[in-house]
Design an enzyme around this catalytic site. Structure first.
Site, mmCIF file in Angstrom:
data_model
loop_
_atom_site.group_PDB
_atom_site.id
_atom_site.type_symbol
_atom_site.label_atom_id
_atom_site.label_comp_id
_atom_site.label_asym_id
_atom_site.label_seq_id
_atom_site.Cartn_x
_atom_site.Cartn_y
_atom_site.Cartn_z
ATOM 1 N N ARG A 98 55.435 -47.554 11.112
ATOM 2 C CA ARG A 98 55.826 -48.898 11.560
ATOM 3 C C ARG A 98 56.261 -49.736 10.367
ATOM 4 O O ARG A 98 55.794 -49.508 9.240
ATOM 5 C CB ARG A 98 54.644 -49.603 12.211
ATOM 6 C CG ARG A 98 54.016 -48.813 13.341
ATOM 7 C CD ARG A 98 52.720 -49.498 13.732
ATOM 8 N NE ARG A 98 52.007 -48.735 14.734
ATOM 9 C CZ ARG A 98 50.721 -48.848 14.975
ATOM 10 N NH1 ARG A 98 49.976 -49.697 14.303
ATOM 11 N NH2 ARG A 98 50.154 -48.117 15.903
ATOM 12 N N THR A 106 46.705 -39.512 -4.928
ATOM 13 C CA THR A 106 47.568 -39.403 -3.753
ATOM 14 C C THR A 106 48.896 -38.784 -4.183
ATOM 15 O O THR A 106 49.473 -39.159 -5.208
ATOM 16 C CB THR A 106 47.781 -40.778 -3.089
ATOM 17 O OG1 THR A 106 48.322 -41.686 -4.045
ATOM 18 C CG2 THR A 106 46.468 -41.332 -2.560
ATOM 19 N N LEU A 107 49.363 -37.809 -3.376
ATOM 20 C CA LEU A 107 50.517 -36.998 -3.769
ATOM 21 C C LEU A 107 51.636 -37.057 -2.728
ATOM 22 O O LEU A 107 52.411 -36.116 -2.591
ATOM 23 C CB LEU A 107 50.067 -35.540 -3.963
ATOM 24 C CG LEU A 107 48.969 -35.321 -5.014
ATOM 25 C CD1 LEU A 107 48.354 -33.935 -4.862
ATOM 26 C CD2 LEU A 107 49.539 -35.498 -6.421
ATOM 27 N N ALA A 163 50.248 -45.907 9.496
ATOM 28 C CA ALA A 163 50.844 -47.109 8.885
ATOM 29 C C ALA A 163 52.312 -46.900 8.502
ATOM 30 O O ALA A 163 53.116 -47.835 8.614
ATOM 31 C CB ALA A 163 50.026 -47.527 7.658
ATOM 32 N N LYS A 181 48.200 -56.351 -2.081
ATOM 33 C CA LYS A 181 47.351 -55.154 -1.993
ATOM 34 C C LYS A 181 45.919 -55.473 -1.555
ATOM 35 O O LYS A 181 45.307 -54.707 -0.808
ATOM 36 C CB LYS A 181 47.366 -54.426 -3.329
ATOM 37 C CG LYS A 181 48.751 -53.902 -3.664
ATOM 38 C CD LYS A 181 48.795 -53.138 -4.950
ATOM 39 C CE LYS A 181 50.226 -52.969 -5.445
ATOM 40 N NZ LYS A 181 51.161 -52.390 -4.466
ATOM 41 N N GLY A 237 56.598 -52.983 7.823
ATOM 42 C CA GLY A 237 55.702 -54.010 7.301
ATOM 43 C C GLY A 237 54.407 -53.416 6.778
ATOM 44 O O GLY A 237 54.137 -52.222 6.925
ATOM 45 N N ALA A 292 44.815 -58.296 0.224
ATOM 46 C CA ALA A 292 44.831 -58.771 1.610
ATOM 47 C C ALA A 292 45.136 -57.622 2.557
ATOM 48 O O ALA A 292 44.575 -57.543 3.665
ATOM 49 C CB ALA A 292 45.865 -59.886 1.755
ATOM 50 N N ASP A 295 47.491 -48.961 0.615
ATOM 51 C CA ASP A 295 46.390 -49.921 0.739
ATOM 52 C C ASP A 295 45.525 -49.576 1.956
ATOM 53 O O ASP A 295 44.293 -49.665 1.902
ATOM 54 C CB ASP A 295 46.936 -51.347 0.881
ATOM 55 C CG ASP A 295 47.898 -51.697 -0.246
ATOM 56 O OD1 ASP A 295 47.686 -51.218 -1.371
ATOM 57 O OD2 ASP A 295 48.870 -52.433 0.007
HETATM 58 O O1 RIB Z 1 51.051 -52.183 -1.602
HETATM 59 C C1 RIB Z 1 51.981 -52.931 -0.886
HETATM 60 C C2 RIB Z 1 51.929 -54.354 -1.328
HETATM 61 O O2 RIB Z 1 52.343 -54.424 -2.674
HETATM 62 C C3 RIB Z 1 52.872 -55.285 -0.584
HETATM 63 O O3 RIB Z 1 52.289 -55.822 0.569
HETATM 64 C C4 RIB Z 1 53.239 -56.302 -1.643
HETATM 65 O O4 RIB Z 1 52.722 -57.576 -1.395
HETATM 66 C C5 RIB Z 1 52.702 -55.748 -2.954
HETATM 67 O O5 RIB Z 1 51.549 -56.371 -3.338
#
Ligand code: RIB
Length: 302
Positions: free
Chosen positions: A286, A221-222, A283, A42, A288, A44, A253
């Protein structure tokens, strides 16, 4: 006068992702897709999201001295994040085991590894970074005592943003510093576990109850219903942006990072949340986490 628009203090994980037709229940085994390994975590994720949008961003985190740690650092560097605050060693890099179903929803188990060793002392050692940052954002995949130290070391005028994920009941000292506290419905319930007063069923009730715990502002957030923003003056629903979801991992994030950055740039809470909703929407289209985050140009053309 600030060197950084945003300092993120938080986790860095290697995301081990498997696509599944159906996420397994207790005691169940299901077969899934080939494994993919992405940079995540979260903290990074927030740092990469902000930097990709154009924010001057720094990360304070801890990774292991291993291949996953290098994957994470490479991703930060590629996005332009200052990683002088990233410590290395003490434990393996954090890992997240993630299953994603065809609707884009996920289940995540995190092994914190080095994230659990990001200590209050690491925060004290990063006093210069904290003093040079307009906004500081944290989450809870690092120890709560480390987040408490961040709050204690905030420079006057620096704004503090917290997404308490995964959620715990929060001490008053942390709650009072949040501007905003950003929660989803589940996180709101856990944080509100601390309140003795009855809370109604509506998000506006939760927002009021959360504000009563001390934060200067709150964002709930909902999902498809959008996000409710609330402070002492206003409570407003920011609608979601309709897109076809492929993978929701990390979208929260990206939302938080975008919101924190825009608030630091002087935008009002509602306008910042509207922009953040667009960032989160791109986000989810896609696969990942960090690899899915948009540039400002992509957000503008949504
Ligand atoms: O919020 C998503 C993140 O939660 C993922 O990238 C995973 O690493 C967890 O930390």
């Amino acid at each position: 006068m600030y060197d950084y628009d945003l300092l993120v203090v938080g986790s860095a994980n290697a995301d081990l992702v498997i696509g599944v037709e159906r996420r397994p229940g207790p005691g169940e085994t299901v077969l899934g897709s080939d494994l993919t390994v992405h940079p995540g975590g979260k903290g990074a994720n927030q740092a990469v999201a902000a930097a990709r949008l154009g924010a001057r961003t720094a990360l304070l985190a801890r990774v292991g001295d291993d291949a996953h740690g290098r994957l994470l650092l490479d991703s930060q560097h590629a996005a332009g994040v200052d990683t002088a605050g990233v410590r290395s060693g003490g434990a393996p890099t954090g890992v997240a085991l993630i299953t994603v179903d065809p609707s884009g929803d996920n289940s995540i188990v995190v092994s914190p590894g080095a994230n659990a060793r990001l200590s209050p002392e690491d925060v004290r050692d990063a006093a210069e970074l904290l003093g040079a940052s307009r906004v500081v954002s944290t989450q809870l995949e690092i120890p709560l005592e480390t987040v408490t130290e961040v709050v204690r070391r905030l420079a006057p005028g620096t704004r503090f943003v917290l997404n308490p994920s995964p959620p715990v009941e929060l001490p008053a000292e942390i709650l009072a510093a949040c501007d905003p506290l950003i929660v989803n419905e589940h996180e709101a319930r856990v944080v509100l576990g601390a309140t003795a007063d009855p809370v109604g069923d509506e998000p506006a009730d939760w927002a009021r109850a959360l504000l009563a715990l001390g934060p200067r502002s709150v964002v709930i957030t909902l999902g498809e219903r959008g996000a409710l923003v609330a402070d002492a003056r206003t409570t407003e629903l920011v609608p979601s942006v309709r897109v076809r979801a492929v993978d929701t991992t990390g979208a929260g994030d990206a939302f938080t990072a975008a919101l924190a950055w825009r608030l630091g740039a002087g935008e009002e809470l509602t306008a910042a949340a509207e922009y953040a909703a667009r960032v989160g929407a791109v986000a989810v289209t896609r696969a990942g986490a960090q690899v899915s985050f948009p540039t400002a140009e992509e957000v503008a053309s949504l």
